[in-house]
Design a protein around this motif. Structure first.
Motif, short mmCIF file in Angstrom:
data_model
loop_
_atom_site.label_atom_id
_atom_site.label_comp_id
_atom_site.label_asym_id
_atom_site.label_seq_id
_atom_site.Cartn_x
_atom_site.Cartn_y
_atom_site.Cartn_z
N HIS A 211 43.72 52.92 40.75
CA HIS A 211 43.28 52.60 39.39
C HIS A 211 44.35 52.97 38.36
O HIS A 211 44.54 52.27 37.36
CB HIS A 211 41.97 53.31 39.08
N THR A 212 45.05 54.08 38.66
CA THR A 212 46.13 54.46 37.74
C THR A 212 47.22 53.40 37.71
O THR A 212 47.74 53.04 36.65
CB THR A 212 46.71 55.81 38.16
N TRP A 213 47.59 52.89 38.88
CA TRP A 213 48.63 51.86 38.94
C TRP A 213 48.20 50.61 38.19
O TRP A 213 48.97 50.01 37.43
CB TRP A 213 48.91 51.52 40.41
N PHE A 214 46.93 50.19 38.36
CA PHE A 214 46.44 48.99 37.65
C PHE A 214 46.41 49.22 36.14
O PHE A 214 46.66 48.30 35.37
CB PHE A 214 45.05 48.61 38.17
N ALA A 215 46.09 50.44 35.71
CA ALA A 215 46.06 50.73 34.28
C ALA A 215 47.46 50.71 33.68
O ALA A 215 47.70 50.16 32.60
CB ALA A 215 45.39 52.08 34.03
N VAL A 216 48.42 51.34 34.41
CA VAL A 216 49.79 51.41 33.89
C VAL A 216 50.42 50.02 33.85
O VAL A 216 51.17 49.67 32.92
CB VAL A 216 50.63 52.36 34.76
N ASN A 217 50.11 49.18 34.84
CA ASN A 217 50.72 47.85 34.93
C ASN A 217 49.78 46.75 34.43
O ASN A 217 49.87 45.60 34.85
CB ASN A 217 51.10 47.56 36.38
N SER A 218 48.86 47.10 33.50
CA SER A 218 47.86 46.13 33.03
C SER A 218 48.50 44.94 32.31
O SER A 218 47.93 43.84 32.31
CB SER A 218 46.86 46.82 32.10
N ILE A 229 47.65 41.37 34.48
CA ILE A 229 46.63 41.97 35.35
C ILE A 229 45.36 42.26 34.55
O ILE A 229 44.23 42.08 35.04
CB ILE A 229 47.18 43.25 36.00
N ASN A 230 45.52 42.69 33.30
CA ASN A 230 44.36 42.95 32.45
C ASN A 230 43.56 41.67 32.22
O ASN A 230 42.32 41.69 32.19
CB ASN A 230 44.81 43.56 31.12
N ALA A 251 48.71 41.23 43.05
CA ALA A 251 48.88 42.50 42.36
C ALA A 251 48.59 43.66 43.31
O ALA A 251 49.28 44.69 43.29
CB ALA A 251 47.95 42.56 41.15
N TYR A 252 47.58 43.52 44.18
CA TYR A 252 47.23 44.58 45.14
C TYR A 252 48.37 44.80 46.13
O TYR A 252 48.71 45.94 46.48
CB TYR A 252 45.94 44.22 45.85
N ASP A 253 48.97 43.72 46.60
CA ASP A 253 50.10 43.85 47.51
C ASP A 253 51.26 44.58 46.85
O ASP A 253 51.97 45.38 47.49
CB ASP A 253 50.55 42.47 48.00
N SER A 254 51.47 44.31 45.55
CA SER A 254 52.53 45.00 44.82
C SER A 254 52.23 46.50 44.74
O SER A 254 53.13 47.35 44.84
CB SER A 254 52.68 44.43 43.41
N LEU A 261 52.37 52.99 50.42
CA LEU A 261 51.34 52.86 51.45
C LEU A 261 51.69 51.81 52.48
O LEU A 261 51.25 51.88 53.63
CB LEU A 261 49.99 52.52 50.79
N SER A 262 52.45 50.79 52.07
CA SER A 262 52.82 49.75 53.04
C SER A 262 53.72 50.30 54.14
O SER A 262 53.89 49.68 55.19
CB SER A 262 53.51 48.59 52.31
N GLY A 263 54.31 51.48 53.96
CA GLY A 263 55.16 52.09 54.97
C GLY A 263 54.36 52.73 56.10
O GLY A 263 54.95 53.15 57.11
#
Length: 976
Positions: A211-218, A229-230, A251-254, A261-263
């Protein structure tokens, strides 16, 4: 400073005489008070210095004590750290030796018994799981920030570096998490249970940042349409709604890639997170799905609203409803009706449906479930209430919008007011009054009446407050004498002597007096409505006649507001307390005058209210050219070409400066009652008159002849007589040019063949300044004036003092016959044939004894012309008269002090000169001692002459010395 003595009797001048001794006392008290303040300031400064010195000494001692404590604390921490490093090293060595011994024992047992190996393996797995959980708990307790986690992962510390380091993350691991170097090393190497535990903790930490990532990159854009994204999670107006979920997955893949996490293996992530990340991701998907469905719903509603609005405007809704009833039944028709009512309510709230459309929907003929027939409004009160609520919400929204506009305007006005006051207070004291006046004028020109009233409340010169009281009293007396009719706001703001506070108070009283009329608000509303219709009708007539209204006035608001202000001006005059017109007649008369004003201004190309029209895309040439404020350049070009073309010929009789349409309009103005010559034509005529050394009337006469027209007999005769007088006396050309700057039909009534060209002034002639010695249209030739040598007084200083007063208060050939204002015919009266009492009555009374209107006085009946009363015009809201510009009450007081009867004493030049001398002596002035500062202060005081008060002592002394030079060599003596 010598004492000031007055020889005036107590109460003679209506107010006490202010002596300079009081000012001296005030000055001395002020100096004493300033000295005391200086001593008090010095004592306060010394006290502050002592306190500051003591406070600095205290701070120095406290600083030394703190430094000693800090040093002791650092030494204690360092000793403790060294001991901890030594203990950790001993403990690690012991653990390593113990592990080697245990492993050797287990290996020997495994070789002996295979089953023991399986048990040992199980025990090792449990040990690994235990170690992993231990590290997870320890990392949770450490509570590292993202930045500290990044610092920890940059490199792996050696044992001594780990045990002795003081980085923030290292202290947390060591002190809070209780993690040893062996555990830390396994974590970083990703080996054993400690490495497994660290990986689990790392995955959970990164997953919690979804949620923090989605907020920062809204505001990050995704996809080819630049959608953020917003927008994917909240917007219902995406250009491609169907691609919303696909873009959100990108956006989720990013997030998985950027967080790291993809690692990690997906199975490991799922096992570690146990569905928590998936649940959070599903919540975002659900939110996006809701917005997608809502957008689809809104698109459908918008289509339905567009269809419904089109049906209502086309008045086809009744047919659609009947079709549903016939084809699908009344139940489905009723459902459709309720659906359409909700859609209509939304359209009404957004102010998209006209009132007639709403009413047509409510008037739709329907049949309810009981078979009753009627309209929607009658049979379905719920639907009717829904529509009425929507209309109420629309009205409330409009009111809020209006309130916001008013609040915004008030805020801007306050900002302008603050800026103006800062500018006023920033200039020197002697310039503040001029700066304040400039600010008020700027506010008046901007049309911001609220700012005008706020600025009027400022008093830039507090020292004039006492003088303001007399001006305010005079103002109220004039309002009372004028039957309660209040002047305009501009007249109040420009009334001499009033300060800002009094202006504001009088403006408020004026508004209260106007609002006292209970019908005023209703009449203004009705008049505004009627004037708006008149404007619409005028513009409609322009269009019907083939013209298209141009962009001079993009709406009727500006035109209507200008007419409304004109109506208010007329209405306030006709409804004043002293008016003999009924309220209903006053309304009709004010409205009729305003409509006449509209017809004049809308068709006048020189007026700001002129309505420009076009026909077939081309401007319609007005009958009179719209020359604007500066037409001289067009005159010069045409005039110079005409002079070159016609040479020595009379250019006014050989070149057409006026078009045929202008000539017809001028001719009609002279032959048709009620019409006037346009201002542009008058400007052109006066400009040509100046160039050709003639007058505007003669210019118009010659130009009309160029179009085979001529002035009517009366105006032609006047022009002929004028030409004869100019031929006999060329110097009189200037007089006649000034006299006939406005040669309108009403301004030229007759020409007297026996009075050397003097022309009797009619009631509507435009007043203009006559040159010294020129004849007055009402009083005849200028009379002989007494010379300065004939002035009363026993010394030349006294005569020069009288001449100085006249020089700043009045001037010109008619100074003994003029009232306050410019020296022009409308400001003159035959004072030498009027008693002092008649002069006073002319200022304040009508012939029937009622109070006269401010700014106008009526002459005694014996001066009537052709049975019509003759009037004199006052300006500046004052009634001063004569060479000394005496206020009527002051004039009566001075005459009585001379022992004369106002009812039998005529206001002749001899009396006026004697009154000036007597008034100065009554005030205590030494008229024989030259122009001293004492004399300047006395004759420039409030009871004396305002004109002198507006000049400095040095300016007045130069005027006095100029008058005194005229008397040099001439014998002094009283004029009899």
């Amino acid at each position: 400073m010598p004492e000031f003595r007055s020889y005036a009797r107590e109460g003679q001048l209506g107010r006490p005489i202010q002596a300079p001794d009081k000012a001296t006392a005030n000055y001395k008290r002020g100096n004493q008070f300033v000295g005391l303040l200086k001593e008090e300031n010095q004592r306060a400064w010394e006290r502050d210095q002592k306190f500051l010195s003591a406070y600095k000494e205290k701070l120095s001692k406290e600083k030394s004590a703190r430094q000693a404590v800090e040093n002791a604390k650092r030494e204690s921490i360092e000793a403790e750290r060294k001991q901890r490093v030594a203990n950790a090293k001993l403990k690690a060595d012991f653990a390593e030796q113990e592990a080697k011994i245990n492993n050797a024992r287990i290996q020997k047992l495994a070789e002996l018994v295979p089953s023991i190996a399986e048990d040992v393996k199980t025990a090792l797995d449990k040990r690994k799981e235990f170690d992993a959980n231990t590290i997870v708990d320890a990392m949770e307790r450490s509570d590292l920030t993202d930045e500290e986690t990044r610092d920890m992962s940059q490199n792996i510390l050696k044992q001594d570096e780990y045990n002795s380091g003081n980085q923030a993350w290292l202290v947390k691991l060591r002190e809070i998490g209780k993690i040893t170097w062996h555990q830390y090393n396994a974590m970083m190497q990703r080996t054993g249970g400690y490495g497994l535990g660290f990986e689990r903790w790392d995955v959970r930490q990164k997953a919690e940042g979804l949620h923090t990532w989605f907020a920062v990159n809204s505001e990050r854009t995704i996809g080819p349409d630049g959608v953020t994204i917003n927008d994917l999670l909240s917007n219902t107006e995406l250009p491609n709604n169907s691609s919303r979920i696909g873009l959100l997955r990108e956006a989720y893949d990013s997030f998985l890639k950027e967080s790291g996490l993809s690692g990690y293996n997906k199975a490991f992530r799922d096992e570690t997170l146990k569905g928590t990340l998936k649940a959070e991701w599903n919540s975002l998907l659900n939110l996006a799905n809701k917005k997608m469905l809502r957008q689809s719903e809104l698109i459908g509603i918008e289509k339905d609203e567009t269809t419904l609005l089109g049906r209502i405007k086309a008045k086809a809704y009744q047919g659609i409803y009947d079709g549903i009833v016939n084809s699908r039944g009344s139940i489905l028709a009723h459902r459709q009706l309720k659906t359409d009512a909700k859609l209509l309510a939304g359209l009404i709230e957004r102010d998209m449906v006209p009132e007639e459309g709403i009413q047509s929907f409510l008037d739709t003929k329907v049949v309810n479930g009981n078979g009753d027939k009627g309209t929607v409004a009658n049979l379905y009160p719920g639907i009717n209430a829904l529509i009425l609520d929507a209309k109420g919400k629309r009205r409330m929204a409009n009111l809020r919008r209006t309130s916001y506009i008013i609040a915004e305007r008030d805020r801007e006005t306050q900002n302008d007011f603050n800026t103006a006051t800062d500018r006023i207070m920033s200039v020197p004291l002697n310039q503040r009054k001029a700066e304040h006046a400039a600010a008020v004028r700027a506010a008046q020109e901007s049309g911001n009446h609220q700012l005008v009233r706020m600025l009027a409340g400022i008093d830039p010169t507090p020292g004039l407050t006492l003088q303001n009281k007399d001006a305010e009293q005079n103002f109220r007396e004039e309002v009372a004498r004028n039957s309660g009719l209040w002047p305009t706001e501009d007249e109040i703001l420009n009334y001499p002597g009033l300060n800002g506070t009094s202006r504001l108070k009088l403006l408020q009283e004026r508004r209260q007096a106007l609002n006292a009329n209970p019908n005023r608000k209703r009449d203004l509303t009705q008049a505004t409505s009627q004037l708006r219709k008149d404007v619409d009708g005028f513009l409609g007539n322009q269009i019907l006649s083939g013209g298209i209204v141009g962009k001079v006035h993009p709406s009727t608001v500006g035109l209507t507001e200008a007419l409304r202000q004109e109506f208010i001006r007329n209405y306030d005059i006709y409804t004043a307390p002293g008016s003999n017109i009924t309220k209903a007649d006053a309304f009709q008369k004010a409205l009729k005058d305003t409509q006449d004003y509209m017809n004049d201004k809308f068709n006048d190309p020189t007026s700001p209210l002129y309505v420009q029209t076009t026909r077939n895309g081309q401007p319609i040439t007005p009958t009179t050219p719209n020359l604007g404020n500066s037409p001289i350049s067009s005159y010069i070009s045409e005039y110079n070409q005409a002079k070159q073309q016609h040479g020595t010929q009379d250019v006014l009789s050989s070149h057409m400066f006026f078009s045929p349409a202008e000539a017809d309009q001028i001719y009609n103005a002279y032959t048709t009652p009620g019409t006037n010559i346009s201002q542009s034509a008058l400007r052109k005529a006066n400009w040509l008159a100046n160039k050709e050394n003639t007058n505007a009337l003669e210019v118009l006469r010659r130009q009309l002849k160029m179009h085979n027209l001529d002035l009517p007999q009366q105006q032609a005769a006047a022009a002929t007589v004028i030409q004869q007088q100019v031929a006999a006396n060329p110097q009189s050309a200037i007089f006649y040019r000034n006299l006939f700057r406005n040669p309108t039909p009403g301004a030229i009534a007759a020409v007297s063949q026996t009075m050397l060209g003097s022309v009797r002034q009619m009631s509507n002639i435009t007043p203009l300044t006559n040159t010294p010695g020129a004849a007055d249209p009402r009083l005849g030739p200028a009379p002989r004036l007494p010379s300065i040598h004939e002035y009363p007084g026993t010394t030349n200083n006294a005569k020069a003092m009288i001449a100085t007063v006249i020089a700043v208060e009045a001037g010109g050939a008619w100074k003994f016959w003029r009232v306050v204002g410019p020296d022009q015919p409308s400001n003159r009266a035959p004072f030498d044939q009027m008693t002092v009492q008649e002069v006073w009555n002319m200022a304040y009374k009508n012939r029937d004894g009622s109070s006269s209107r401010i700014g106008r006085g009526v002459l005694p009946q014996r001066f009537d012309k052709n049975g019509k009363p003759q009037y004199v015009t006052y300006s500046a809201s004052s009634h001063a008269a004569g060479a000394g510009q005496f206020h009527p009450d002051t004039m009566m007081s001075v005459v009585q002090s001379m022992g004369l009867d106002p009812n039998t004493t005529y206001f002749t030049p001899q009396l006026q000169l004697a009154m000036i001398l007597k008034h100065a002596e009554n005030l205590g002035a030494d008229v024989n001692g030259g122009y001293t500062r004492r004399l300047h202060n006395i004759i420039g005081s409030m009871p004396a002459w305002e004109g002198i008060r507006k000049h400095s002592y040095e300016q007045m002394k130069r005027i006095f010395e100029g008058e005194l030079r005229k008397l040099q060599g001439a014998p002094s003596g009283a004029w009899t």
